[in-house]
Each structure stands twice: as C-alpha cells, then as structure tokens.
Enzyme design. Structure first.
Site, PDB file in Angstrom:
ATOM      1  N   ASP A 170      48.784  19.757  55.877  1.00  0.00           N
ATOM      2  CA  ASP A 170      48.259  20.676  57.123  1.00  0.00           C
ATOM      3  C   ASP A 170      47.608  21.793  56.543  1.00  0.00           C
ATOM      4  O   ASP A 170      47.403  22.971  57.317  1.00  0.00           O
ATOM      5  CB  ASP A 170      49.556  20.951  57.956  1.00  0.00           C
ATOM      6  CG  ASP A 170      50.670  21.676  57.264  1.00  0.00           C
ATOM      7  OD1 ASP A 170      50.342  22.030  56.014  1.00  0.00           O
ATOM      8  OD2 ASP A 170      51.634  21.929  57.879  1.00  0.00           O
ATOM      9  N   GLN A 207      35.111  47.489  52.989  1.00  0.00           N
ATOM     10  CA  GLN A 207      35.018  48.088  54.315  1.00  0.00           C
ATOM     11  C   GLN A 207      36.075  48.991  54.351  1.00  0.00           C
ATOM     12  O   GLN A 207      37.318  48.678  54.682  1.00  0.00           O
ATOM     13  CB  GLN A 207      35.557  46.629  55.141  1.00  0.00           C
ATOM     14  CG  GLN A 207      35.844  46.999  56.528  1.00  0.00           C
ATOM     15  CD  GLN A 207      34.561  47.150  57.334  1.00  0.00           C
ATOM     16  OE1 GLN A 207      33.401  46.510  57.059  1.00  0.00           O
ATOM     17  NE2 GLN A 207      34.639  47.475  58.680  1.00  0.00           N
ATOM     18  N   HIS A 233      33.802  53.601  47.808  1.00  0.00           N
ATOM     19  CA  HIS A 233      32.579  54.591  48.094  1.00  0.00           C
ATOM     20  C   HIS A 233      33.031  55.759  48.517  1.00  0.00           C
ATOM     21  O   HIS A 233      32.810  56.728  48.078  1.00  0.00           O
ATOM     22  CB  HIS A 233      31.701  53.859  49.529  1.00  0.00           C
ATOM     23  CG  HIS A 233      30.788  52.849  49.104  1.00  0.00           C
ATOM     24  ND1 HIS A 233      30.031  52.225  49.837  1.00  0.00           N
ATOM     25  CD2 HIS A 233      30.407  52.493  47.983  1.00  0.00           C
ATOM     26  CE1 HIS A 233      29.114  51.637  49.191  1.00  0.00           C
ATOM     27  NE2 HIS A 233      29.206  51.660  48.192  1.00  0.00           N
ATOM     28  N   LYS A 289      19.467  53.066  48.448  1.00  0.00           N
ATOM     29  CA  LYS A 289      19.793  51.749  49.141  1.00  0.00           C
ATOM     30  C   LYS A 289      19.845  52.276  50.600  1.00  0.00           C
ATOM     31  O   LYS A 289      20.947  52.754  50.799  1.00  0.00           O
ATOM     32  CB  LYS A 289      20.213  50.755  48.533  1.00  0.00           C
ATOM     33  CG  LYS A 289      20.411  49.525  49.045  1.00  0.00           C
ATOM     34  CD  LYS A 289      21.222  48.504  48.221  1.00  0.00           C
ATOM     35  CE  LYS A 289      22.684  48.415  48.380  1.00  0.00           C
ATOM     36  NZ  LYS A 289      23.286  47.445  47.599  1.00  0.00           N
ATOM     37  N   ARG A 308      21.686  49.691  53.407  1.00  0.00           N
ATOM     38  CA  ARG A 308      21.886  48.503  54.029  1.00  0.00           C
ATOM     39  C   ARG A 308      21.936  48.197  55.646  1.00  0.00           C
ATOM     40  O   ARG A 308      22.334  48.864  56.347  1.00  0.00           O
ATOM     41  CB  ARG A 308      23.498  48.016  53.578  1.00  0.00           C
ATOM     42  CG  ARG A 308      23.876  46.511  53.985  1.00  0.00           C
ATOM     43  CD  ARG A 308      24.808  46.281  53.167  1.00  0.00           C
ATOM     44  NE  ARG A 308      24.770  45.745  52.092  1.00  0.00           N
ATOM     45  CZ  ARG A 308      24.190  44.552  51.267  1.00  0.00           C
ATOM     46  NH1 ARG A 308      23.882  43.772  52.017  1.00  0.00           N
ATOM     47  NH2 ARG A 308      24.177  44.660  49.959  1.00  0.00           N
ATOM     48  N   SER A 353      26.586  39.735  45.329  1.00  0.00           N
ATOM     49  CA  SER A 353      27.208  38.936  46.581  1.00  0.00           C
ATOM     50  C   SER A 353      26.141  38.065  47.159  1.00  0.00           C
ATOM     51  O   SER A 353      25.803  36.912  46.692  1.00  0.00           O
ATOM     52  CB  SER A 353      27.762  40.073  47.508  1.00  0.00           C
ATOM     53  OG  SER A 353      28.298  39.518  48.630  1.00  0.00           O
ATOM     54  N   GLY A 386      22.865  38.621  47.049  1.00  0.00           N
ATOM     55  CA  GLY A 386      21.863  38.729  46.059  1.00  0.00           C
ATOM     56  C   GLY A 386      20.679  39.628  46.778  1.00  0.00           C
ATOM     57  O   GLY A 386      19.695  39.705  46.069  1.00  0.00           O
ATOM     58  N   THR A 406      20.251  42.638  47.271  1.00  0.00           N
ATOM     59  CA  THR A 406      20.122  43.927  46.618  1.00  0.00           C
ATOM     60  C   THR A 406      19.338  43.637  45.334  1.00  0.00           C
ATOM     61  O   THR A 406      18.287  44.161  45.240  1.00  0.00           O
ATOM     62  CB  THR A 406      21.262  44.488  46.122  1.00  0.00           C
ATOM     63  OG1 THR A 406      22.290  44.843  47.247  1.00  0.00           O
ATOM     64  CG2 THR A 406      21.189  45.849  45.509  1.00  0.00           C
TER      65      THR A 406
END
Ligand code: R5P
Length: 295
Positions: free
Chosen positions: A36, A93, A127, A189, A191, A220, A222, A224
């Site tokens: 399962d 995050q 960050h 940059k 995002r 991740s 790609g 960037t």
C-alpha cells in the site's frame, strides 16, 4: 561512546566514505515498501551515538522514512541521534510569498528539531535568516561550506572568471574566488515563477573571450543557469562551465543547460545525480568532528 554512521540504501557509498574517514562503522538502514506504499524501516547493531546519513532531495517520502529510522535508533538504544543531510530540503520557502502558503522552512525545521539531537548539512539555502539554527530551533545545527571542494574543482585556466547568478551567491562565490585570485561577476536575479527568472549581469562585457564558470548553490529546474549561460554566450564568453553544490536537475533540464552553451556541469556528491562528481566526505568528516559528535 560507540558510534556508527547509518545510511539509507541510496547513500551507502558516500556514507561509507565518510565513516572511513571518521574511523567508525557504516551500517545500512533497511527500507521495505508495503504493497500500500507505507515503508517499513529497520536498523541493526545500534550504537550509543548514531549519525543518520540521508540527503533530502525528492524529500517527501524520504522524510517519513527518516523519522522512522530516528525512532528505531532510539528504541535500539541510541542516546544521541544526529542527522547528516548533505542536502537539506525545504529551506527556500522561508516566508509565505502569497496569502495562504505554508512556511515550509519553519515546519520542516521544527520537525527535524523534534526528532534529532543535532543537524549538519552543506550550503543550506538561507535567504532571510543568517544561521541554520534559526530554521531548526533548539538543537545544534551546522551549515558546512562546500566552498573548499568547489574551489578545488575549478579548472586551471588563465583569465578564468567566476559568475554567481544572484546577490545571495556573492559571499560564497567570493569565498571560492578569493583564495584562487579569480575575477568575479555577480548577477541580479528576480524569480518570476518556478521556471522563469529575470537576470541582469552588470559588467558582463568583461566575459568576452574568457573562460567562465557559473557557480551556484543548487541546480533545480535549471532556469537560472540557462538564463545566465545564454547571456554569457551572447556576450562572447569563451568556454562556459557550471559548478554547484547540489544537483537536483532532471536529465531534461541538464540537456537544456547544455543546449544553452554549458560544456560541463559538475556538482558535489551531496545528491546522486548524473552531474555529481565532486567529493565532500572530508568536509563532512571535519564538520562532524568539529561539532563534537565523535571524539
Ligand atoms: C536561488 O536563489 C538559488 O541560488 C539558485 O539559483 C536556484 O535555486 C536555482 O534554481 P533553478 O535551477 O530552478 O533556477
């Protein structure tokens, strides 16, 4: 106190390299999937100090198995259970960017703090906070730097230029470039989505005719590297390579990065990936020793 490194099946090789440097045994964590989809986790020959080794790329299923293994180690007699996660997921995050979003860093950080006595990882993606123990409160948490391993992997080329794609990359791109006496450019940059970035690289005219290495902490989607490589190529850069700490990219993304003009992509052995080739065992072993996990 007795000590061993306990490794999940996908990480036996890097974990045994680490245990060899530490001079302690490496034991396997057995995982079996029930029909399962639930996991059965089993550990044997438990030591008083247990270093549980697992990178948390594709983390959702791995996290559950990790918590089961930590519990089995304690039930087996471990007095201290440490998590060594060369790649630590869910650190990006760190706030709710839109109403209603979970702050994943806080949730996963607390989960780890609740189940482990200490954490060590490599180049955590922080960050808005400066220290890993702010994300993983209440236990010693060590963010080790892969910079020495990345620096050792730099091609020996005269006139080499290192490019960090965004402001966050500046301190550690400079940490790599400084001792080698290399030039650095750092991009700006923004995002706009999972696979969309706006990128500017002030001073990009300096790349003309020069070999360039793009340096990032994680590859991740790609996006960037594709954006950066395209700009570098359009500005007349010579050979373009990419080096990063953690390689999470799919083979499709890697093909797109190559298609954007990157001749070689290398990442550390933190995550099993076709690009993984840069050793980190000595950095992890030094981190474990300086954290006082073993004598
Ligand atoms: C962002 O701040 C990071 O340093 C990386 O540049 C980013 O996570 C890479 O992600 P992707 O490959 O999806 O662009």
């Amino acid at each position: 106190m007795s000590c061993a490194v306990f490794a999940f099946p996908e990480a036996m090789k890097p974990a045994s390299d680490l245990s060899g440097l530490l001079g302690v045994p490496c034991r396997s964590v057995e995982v079996r999937a029930f029909p399962d989809g639930e996991s059965l986790v089993r550990v044997a020959e438990v030591t008083q100090v247990a270093i549980l080794y697992r990178s948390l790329d594709r983390p959702n299923g791995k996290l559950v198995e990790l918590l089961l293994a930590a519990s089995a180690l304690r039930d087996g007699g471990a007095q201290r259970v440490m998590l060594l996660a060369p790649y630590l997921a869910y650190m990006r995050q760190d706030k709710a960017f839109h109403p209603g979003e979970a702050v994943s860093q806080r949730v996963i950080g607390r989960l780890i703090a609740d189940h482990f006595d200490a954490l060590a990882t490599l180049d955590p993606h922080l960050h808005r906070i400066k220290r890993l123990d702010q994300a993983v409160p209440g236990i010693p948490a060590f963010g080790l730097s892969a910079a020495p391993a990345l620096a050792a992997a730099m091609p020996q080329k005269s006139d080499l230029l290192l490019v960090g794609p965004d402001a966050e990359s500046r301190p550690w791109v400079e940490a790599i470039a400084g001792p080698l006496g290399l030039d650095v450019l750092v991009g700006e940059k923004r995002r706009c989505g999972d696979r969309e970035v706006d990128l500017a690289i002030p001073g990009i005219e300096r790349v003309a005719g020069r070999p360039v290495v793009l340096v990032d902490d994680v590859i991740s989607s790609g996006t960037t590297l594709i954006a950066a490589a395209t700009m570098l190529r359009d500005s007349g850069a010579g050979e373009i390579e990419a080096i990063a700490t953690h390689g999470l990219a799919s083979s499709e993304a890697l093909a797109q990065i190559s298609g954007a003009g990157v001749s070689r992509i290398r990442t550390t052995l933190s995550v099993a990936n076709p690009t993984a080739c840069i050793p980190i065992a000595d950095i992890l072993a030094n981190g474990v020793r300086s954290a006082g996990w073993i004598a």
